[in-house]
Design a protein around this motif. Structure first.
Motif, PDB file in Angstrom:
ATOM      1  N   TRP A   1      -4.942  10.350   3.363  1.00 30.71           N
ATOM      2  CA  TRP A   1      -5.352   8.807   3.133  1.00 30.71           C
ATOM      3  C   TRP A   1      -4.151   8.089   3.525  1.00 30.71           C
ATOM      4  CZ3 TRP A   1      -6.998   5.577  -1.601  1.00 30.71           C
ATOM      5  CH2 TRP A   1      -8.012   4.536  -0.792  1.00 30.71           C
ATOM      6  N   GLN A   2      -3.176   8.309   3.078  1.00 25.37           N
ATOM      7  CA  GLN A   2      -1.891   7.654   3.491  1.00 25.37           C
ATOM      8  C   GLN A   2      -1.624   7.649   4.617  1.00 25.37           C
ATOM      9  OE1 GLN A   2       1.257   9.033   4.331  1.00 25.37           O
ATOM     10  NE2 GLN A   2       2.694   8.153   2.727  1.00 25.37           N
TER      11      GLN A   2
ATOM     12  N   LYS B   1       0.699  -1.210   0.100  1.00 26.15           N
ATOM     13  CA  LYS B   1       0.103   0.065   0.028  1.00 26.15           C
ATOM     14  C   LYS B   1       0.858   1.359  -0.057  1.00 26.15           C
ATOM     15  CE  LYS B   1      -0.833   0.514   5.159  1.00 26.15           C
ATOM     16  NZ  LYS B   1      -0.406  -1.000   5.505  1.00 26.15           N
TER      17      LYS B   1
ATOM     18  N   ASN C   1      -3.239   8.392   7.499  1.00 22.20           N
ATOM     19  CA  ASN C   1      -4.233   7.786   8.401  1.00 22.20           C
ATOM     20  C   ASN C   1      -4.156   6.148   8.315  1.00 22.20           C
ATOM     21  OD1 ASN C   1      -7.485   9.866   7.732  1.00 22.20           O
ATOM     22  ND2 ASN C   1      -5.320  10.163   8.718  1.00 22.20           N
ATOM     23  N   ASN C   2      -3.612   5.530   7.430  1.00 28.34           N
ATOM     24  CA  ASN C   2      -3.436   4.119   7.264  1.00 28.34           C
ATOM     25  C   ASN C   2      -2.285   3.590   7.472  1.00 28.34           C
ATOM     26  OD1 ASN C   2      -6.179   3.637   6.823  1.00 28.34           O
ATOM     27  ND2 ASN C   2      -5.899   4.685   4.701  1.00 28.34           N
TER      28      ASN C   2
ATOM     29  N   PHE D   1      -8.856  -2.556   2.001  1.00 25.83           N
ATOM     30  CA  PHE D   1      -8.962  -2.091   3.328  1.00 25.83           C
ATOM     31  C   PHE D   1     -10.213  -2.727   3.759  1.00 25.83           C
ATOM     32  CE2 PHE D   1      -6.259   2.075   2.443  1.00 25.83           C
ATOM     33  CZ  PHE D   1      -5.178   1.371   2.228  1.00 25.83           C
TER      34      PHE D   1
ATOM     35  N   LYS E   1      -8.236   0.294  12.488  1.00 21.73           N
ATOM     36  CA  LYS E   1      -8.787  -0.028  11.346  1.00 21.73           C
ATOM     37  C   LYS E   1      -8.419   0.924  10.220  1.00 21.73           C
ATOM     38  CE  LYS E   1     -12.887  -1.597  11.694  1.00 21.73           C
ATOM     39  NZ  LYS E   1     -14.614  -1.829  11.824  1.00 21.73           N
ATOM     40  N   TYR E   2      -8.441   0.449   9.024  1.00 21.11           N
ATOM     41  CA  TYR E   2      -8.090   1.550   7.891  1.00 21.11           C
ATOM     42  C   TYR E   2      -9.364   2.288   7.770  1.00 21.11           C
ATOM     43  CZ  TYR E   2      -4.253  -1.510   6.172  1.00 21.11           C
ATOM     44  OH  TYR E   2      -3.334  -2.448   6.218  1.00 21.11           O
ATOM     45  N   THR E   3      -8.775   3.359   7.242  1.00 18.39           N
ATOM     46  CA  THR E   3      -9.876   4.677   6.991  1.00 18.39           C
ATOM     47  C   THR E   3     -10.088   4.216   5.522  1.00 18.39           C
ATOM     48  OG1 THR E   3      -9.030   6.161   8.752  1.00 18.39           O
ATOM     49  CG2 THR E   3     -10.352   7.220   6.668  1.00 18.39           C
TER      50      THR E   3
ATOM     51  N   ILE F   1      -4.242  -4.985  12.130  1.00 12.40           N
ATOM     52  CA  ILE F   1      -3.745  -4.131  10.891  1.00 12.40           C
ATOM     53  C   ILE F   1      -2.650  -3.286  11.604  1.00 12.40           C
ATOM     54  CG2 ILE F   1      -4.237  -2.150   9.595  1.00 12.40           C
ATOM     55  CD1 ILE F   1      -7.107  -3.402   9.270  1.00 12.40           C
ATOM     56  N   GLU F   2      -1.254  -3.003  10.785  1.00 14.56           N
ATOM     57  CA  GLU F   2      -0.363  -2.424  11.257  1.00 14.56           C
ATOM     58  C   GLU F   2       0.083  -2.662  12.679  1.00 14.56           C
ATOM     59  OE1 GLU F   2       1.383   0.612   9.484  1.00 14.56           O
ATOM     60  OE2 GLU F   2       0.654  -0.592   7.906  1.00 14.56           O
TER      61      GLU F   2
ATOM     62  N   ASN G   1     -10.272  -4.667   7.229  1.00 14.86           N
ATOM     63  CA  ASN G   1     -11.336  -4.245   8.451  1.00 14.86           C
ATOM     64  C   ASN G   1     -12.245  -5.373   8.670  1.00 14.86           C
ATOM     65  OD1 ASN G   1     -10.074  -1.597   8.502  1.00 14.86           O
ATOM     66  ND2 ASN G   1     -11.651  -0.611   7.349  1.00 14.86           N
TER      67      ASN G   1
END
Length: 514
Positions: free
Chosen positions: A424-425, A311, A427-428, A490, A511-513, A504-505, A494
């Protein structure tokens, strides 16, 4: 400054952290609740004024200094330096990005080690001095080494700013700040056309004995007599005065730039930005949101391993495709207005500004609702569609009014997408060094977009510039495709977390946005 306070960094340990323990949550709440809601808002507004506005005005001069070539060309530089011969203009726009792209990853590491208070104003002052030098070139090829060095100096600025902003704000407060940072810069870049037209009027100032090269009859001053000449060409004053302005902003930045939040209570030039309690409040907000406020010790292998995350490159591709359009517009819009639509020199410089005003309004509106609704990708998709409408109008219509309306749509779509993709980047992803690498790869990919954008509109394609239109339309279509693929990835991740699957991460509950 080396990496600040190793004890704090060691305390964080490995990035793969399990769910917050009750004691962690209690500690975060205590540091946050040390201030009333009114006091918290006051602290955040103070951060916004110092951090966002300072970076925004430094970005103003950064954009002006890297994209003022198109304005200078229509002001007479193209004739004086014979830039219409072959691909000379495309070459001097292109070479900037070679050093700009490849030096961004190490630049973000240097930023983290030196600290932003020293690193960012220093490089800004250096490229301001360099910009003044652009006003004194006598041959077109002399622009090439200057543009290469400009790329070196600016390589660390935009990714450094994106990284620094992401370190100060929780995920769903970030896009408004990214938008203000970028829109002030892009607005200033737009109005630099009007400012540059004012600087052109200075062509009666100064004197010299040399003929040609801007000191005799030029495109900007065709009636200047031979012999001892009455003034320097107006396009030279564009570089000189913008360089002086950059130096002034950089000197102010030495005083107003702030450090990373965990060090904001330390004294700088005899002044403190935040108290220890206020700094702890900011750090607690970040840790409660994503638990990565402190940087772990730097390890080169671990730093580069973050690049194995697919990603990271998908976000980089999104940003590169976006900047393909933004740079193409920034570099060539004055020329398209002049040579493609037939506007006068003054009109072609001034008509650059209105589309950027609309872009700023749309950009902030998307940021406001993106933070409020906790969404990012729907706005990126909307901008992709707007670009696919505006670019054909610009390229295929024979009506000048319709073509100029297409400029509004394309400029708005491309520029409004920049803070959307940046946020967006941010946030994730998690982790300070992963954030640093991702900021560098994202903006580096944007530089590759700049390389493409700097060559797609060729002088021989006037007045419709069809190859450039096809290229930027393809970029807009790919933005839509990649965004939809990321959304699917994503959404699946989620759903896996909701079902008790892999974190995640490395953080349970993250959770991913979308």
């Amino acid at each position: 400054m080396a990496i600040h306070d190793q004890e704090k960094a060691q305390a964080l340990g490995d990035e793969r952290i399990e769910a917050n323990s009750p004691s962690d949550s209690d500690d975060y709440d205590a540091r946050i609740q040390a201030f009333s809601e009114k006091e918290q808002k006051k602290i955040i507004r103070r951060i916004d004024r110092r951090l966002v506005l300072t970076l925004a005005f430094m970005y103003c001069v950064s954009l002006m200094d890297r994209t003022n070539l198109g304005i200078a060309v229509v002001a007479g530089m193209g004739v004086d330096l014979r830039l219409t011969v072959g691909a000379r203009y495309s070459v001097i726009t292109l070479v900037f990005f070679f050093t700009y792209v490849f030096l961004q990853p190490p630049a973000t590491v240097i930023l983290r080690k030196m600290g932003p208070k020293l690193f960012l104003p220093t490089i800004c002052l250096a490229w301001g001095i360099l910009t003044i030098g652009f006003g004194f070139v006598h041959q077109w090829w002399e622009m090439i080494p200057l543009r290469l060095v400009l790329g070196v100096l600016e390589a660390g600025f935009f990714p450094g700013c994106a990284y620094l902003l992401s370190c100060w704000y929780p995920r769903y407060e970030l896009q408004k700040r990214n938008a203000v940072f970028y829109l002030i810069g892009s607005m200033a870049s737009a109005f630099s056309g009007i400012l540059s037209y004012g600087f052109m009027q200075m062509n009666t100032l100064g004197s010299g004995d040399r003929l040609g090269q801007g000191y005799g009859p030029t495109a900007a001053n065709p009636t200047a007599p031979s012999g001892r000449l009455p003034g320097i060409a107006g396009w030279r004053w564009i570089f000189i005065m913008q360089g002086v302005l950059t130096c002034v902003v950089a000197l102010i930045g030495f005083v107003t730039i702030v450090d990373f939040p965990e060090y904001a209570s330390k004294s700088w030039l005899g002044m403190k930005f935040l108290t220890k309690e206020e700094s702890d409040f900011v750090v607690a907000r970040i840790d409660r949101d994503r638990k990565d406020a402190h940087a772990e010790p730097f390890e080169f292998g671990k730093y580069m391993k973050n690049g194995a995350d697919l990603k990271v490159w998908a976000f980089g591709a999104l940003f590169g495709l976006t900047t393909t359009i933004t740079y193409a517009i920034a570099f060539f819009l004055p020329i398209i207005l002049r040579n493609g639509m037939g506007f006068s020199i003054a009109a072609s410089q001034c008509l650059v500004a209105p589309p950027y005003v609309l872009a700023a309004i749309v950009m902030f509106g998307m940021a406001w609702y993106g933070d409020k609704w906790h969404i990012r990708s729907p706005f990126i998709l909307v901008n992709g569609v707007l670009a696919l409408i505006g670019l054909p109008l610009l390229g295929f219509s024979r009506n000048v009014g319709v073509r100029y309306f297409g400029v509004f749509l394309a400029t708005t779509a491309a520029n409004a997408n920049v803070p959307c993709v940046l946020t967006w980047q941010a946030n994730n992803i998690r982790g300070q060094w992963k954030r640093a690498l991702c900021s560098a790869t994202l903006v580096g990919s944007g530089g590759i977009g700049g390389i493409i954008g700097s060559v797609v509109f060729r002088s021989q394609d006037a007045p419709n510039y069809r190859p450039g239109i096809y290229c930027t339309m393809t970029a807009a279509a790919l933005i839509i495709v990649i965004t939809l693929l990321l959304d699917f990835k994503f959404w699946k991740a989620n759903k896996r977390v909701d079902n008790g699957g892999k974190a995640i991460e490395g953080l349970q509950g993250f959770k991913y946005t979308l």
